[in-house]
Design an enzyme around this catalytic site. Structure first.
Site, PDB file in Angstrom:
ATOM      1  N   GLY A 244       0.829  -1.200   0.000  1.00 33.95           N
ATOM      2  CA  GLY A 244       0.000   0.000   0.000  1.00 33.95           C
ATOM      3  C   GLY A 244       0.864   1.250   0.000  1.00 33.95           C
ATOM      4  CB  SER A 245      -0.014   4.749   0.569  1.00 33.65           C
ATOM      5  OG  SER A 245      -0.580   4.822   1.867  1.00 33.65           O
ATOM      6  CG  ASN A 247       1.076   9.174   3.718  1.00 36.52           C
ATOM      7  OD1 ASN A 247       2.194   9.565   4.066  1.00 36.52           O
ATOM      8  ND2 ASN A 247       0.357   9.804   2.817  1.00 36.52           N
ATOM      9  N   GLY A 249       1.829   2.579   5.569  1.00 36.19           N
ATOM     10  CA  GLY A 249       2.938   1.762   6.050  1.00 36.19           C
ATOM     11  C   GLY A 249       3.623   2.376   7.250  1.00 36.19           C
ATOM     12  CD  GLU A 267       5.181  -2.588  -3.435  1.00 35.87           C
ATOM     13  OE1 GLU A 267       5.556  -1.399  -3.551  1.00 35.87           O
ATOM     14  OE2 GLU A 267       4.165  -3.027  -3.953  1.00 35.87           O
ATOM     15  CB  CYS A 301       3.950   0.188  -6.465  1.00 34.46           C
ATOM     16  SG  CYS A 301       4.186  -1.546  -6.867  1.00 34.46           S
TER      17      CYS A 301
END
Length: 525
Positions: A244-245, A247, A249, A267, A301
């Site tokens: 994910g993002s 932020n 993470g 990731e 990504c």
């Protein structure tokens, strides 16, 4: 939801039982719609916070038996899962298309990758020392009657939190190696693609049941931020596998600062550069940059976000990329005539991308091709590609009230390519490394010395030569540096974070070491 390939109503899976989730349409209800046809509901249900605790408990109960299960039986489960995934690839691909808005050809390609991941994970080859070779038990002779044994244990209960852009392939890349190594799983799909997540879980559940596995090896809880936070901070899990993002993470890391023994594999995206030098094959470079900047509507990504092009060829190359961007087919993902780009996943995603473009142009960027909403495509969050020129790229986050500005180091998750020009390879390499991320990067050149330097000095986990940044081989490691993440999740090195090594020394005789300054008489025994 008519015509859904799902076997169950919108549900959670806990301890082998499918529990239907009510869909009153009130607060807390999750509703996924077809991005191309927002009036069509794909999945609707109301998550239950208590299900997180129940699912973790079920996974914990199943863990001892599953961890003791011989690896041959765990392989049988995954082989059966692969056969089921192959049989249902078209249906799964159609569901991905309808819920994520990806072009049908791309969605079916993702669905086919689900079964392929199993074969790659189970491959016992050792020639390149990838895959199972690194987590296979081994014995060594330590001399005399003592032997050494290296073996591997599962971490335990693994929380898998999936993304919307590859809602089947990416969580599958965590779940398959986790199960092979004897872990149990609690899977939370993205709240934007709950139906795809449920179908993936149904396939795993069918395979596990058919092979007689204990109930609770895989569990699924739907939900948004509340359930994600509850799962990733739960005291009874042993690992978190997240895509994910940055932020989100970061919040996961902060929630687990006091649990250093818990594996957290992340990731987290990228702001990926591509360098093009004067000696490059410009046709090849233009095609690859355009493809990798805009496929999946820029929602990868590994999408090319930053183009770094030498002054000598900038005008010619950028003009070609702009023409390619302007001619891309955008439309209904299920169109009879294949389209390159479908809509973004939500209207909010489109507004975020358009806002980023507006702020960048207001702070110095020049729009050569402007992202726009094509009115002829109806109500879905469609968007056309954009190309912006910036003076330079920086590694610092955005400035000002908007949180980003021209040339800053913020990932825009949409079909927006920014480019700048340089007059040397040294300057190009410095611009490629001007990022806090470090997921993917490409160089286009025929000069071997430049290629060697790029491979050695470009700070990224996936470093390509004369091909684009988007896409990766599951036979290789995948993941990045900096705020792109850690542990190389989901690729061929996923097995490494799904088990921990245990070192054992085994004395097979009567030897015992009496150290200097130590006395022992046999009569004491």
């Amino acid at each position: 939801m008519s015509g859904s390939p799902l076997k169950h109503a919108p549900s959670d899976l806990i301890g082998g039982e499918w529990i239907a989730l009510a869909a009153p349409g009130g607060a807390g209800t999750i509703t996924s719609v077809n991005p191309a046809h927002p009036d069509r509901v794909v999945w609707q249900g109301t998550p239950v916070r208590a299900h997180v605790d129940q699912a973790v408990a079920a996974a914990r109960r199943a863990l001892p038996e599953w961890a003791r299960t011989p690896i041959e039986r765990r392989i049988a489960v995954l082989d059966r899962f692969a056969k089921l995934a192959t049989e249902h690839a078209d249906a799964l691909g159609g569901l991905i298309c309808d819920e994520a808005g990806k072009a049908l050809w791309e969605s079916v390609g993702e669905a086919k990758a689900v079964a392929a991941k199993v074969g790659i994970t189970l491959d016992p080859q050792t020639a390149q020392n990838w895959g199972r070779a690194r987590v296979t038990p081994f014995d060594l002779d330590l001399g005399g009657t003592k032997r050494a044994r290296g073996h591997f244990r599962p971490h335990g209960v693994m929380a898998v939190v999936g993304p919307f852009n590859f809602p089947a392939h990416l969580p599958n890349g965590h779940i398959v190696p986790a199960l092979l190594m004897g872990n149990t799983v609690v899977f939370k799909p993205s709240d934007k693609t709950p139906a795809v997540g449920q179908m993936l879980t149904e396939l795993f559940d069918e395979a596990l049941r058919a092979e007689g596995a204990p109930a609770g090896v895989i569990n699924q809880v739907q939900g948004a931020a509340e359930n994600a936070a509850a799962l990733t901070s739960h005291p009874d899990i042993n690992g978190i596998l997240f895509t994910g993002s940055w932020n989100v993470g970061r919040r996961i890391l902060e929630a687990n600062l006091d649990r250093p023994g818990r594996v957290v594999a992340l990731e987290l995206g990228g702001n990926n550069p591509a360098i093009v030098m004067p000696d490059a094959d410009l046709r090849q470079a233009a095609i690859e940059v355009a493809r990798c900047a805009f496929n999946t509507t820029g929602q990868r990504c590994t999408s090319t976000r930053r183009l770094i092009v030498h002054d000598e060829i900038a005008d010619k190359l950028v003009a070609a990329i702009c023409k390619a961007a302007s001619s891309l087919s955008v439309g209904d993902p299920r169109s009879e005539t294949p389209v390159f780009m479908g809509p973004l996943v939500t209207r909010e995603a489109r507004e975020s991308a358009l806002t980023a473009q507006k702020v960048m142009t207001e702070t110095g960027a020049e729009a050569l091709v402007e992202m726009a909403t094509p009115p002829e495509l109806g109500e879905g969050p469609y968007i056309t590609p954009g190309v912006l020129r910036v003076a330079e790229f920086r590694a610092d986050p955005g400035r000002g009230e908007a949180g980003f500005d021209c040339g800053c180091d913020e990932e825009v998750f949409g079909p927006l390519l920014q480019y700048t020009t340089v007059n040397s390879f040294d300057e190009a390499l410095a611009q490629a490394n001007a990022t806090r991320y470090g997921l993917a990067a490409s160089v286009f050149t025929q000069d071997q010395a430049s290629i060697d330097r790029f491979l050695a000095e470009c700070r990224a986990g996936c470093v390509n030569v004369n091909c684009g940044t988007a896409g990766a081989s599951s036979k290789l490691a995948f993941g990045g540096l900096g705020i792109s993440g850690n542990h190389r999740p989901a690729g061929s090195y996923a097995l490494d974070y799904c088990a921990y090594p245990v070192a054992s020394m085994i004395e097979q005789g009567e030897a015992a070491t009496i150290a200097p300054g130590m006395a022992f008489e046999d009569g004491w025994i």
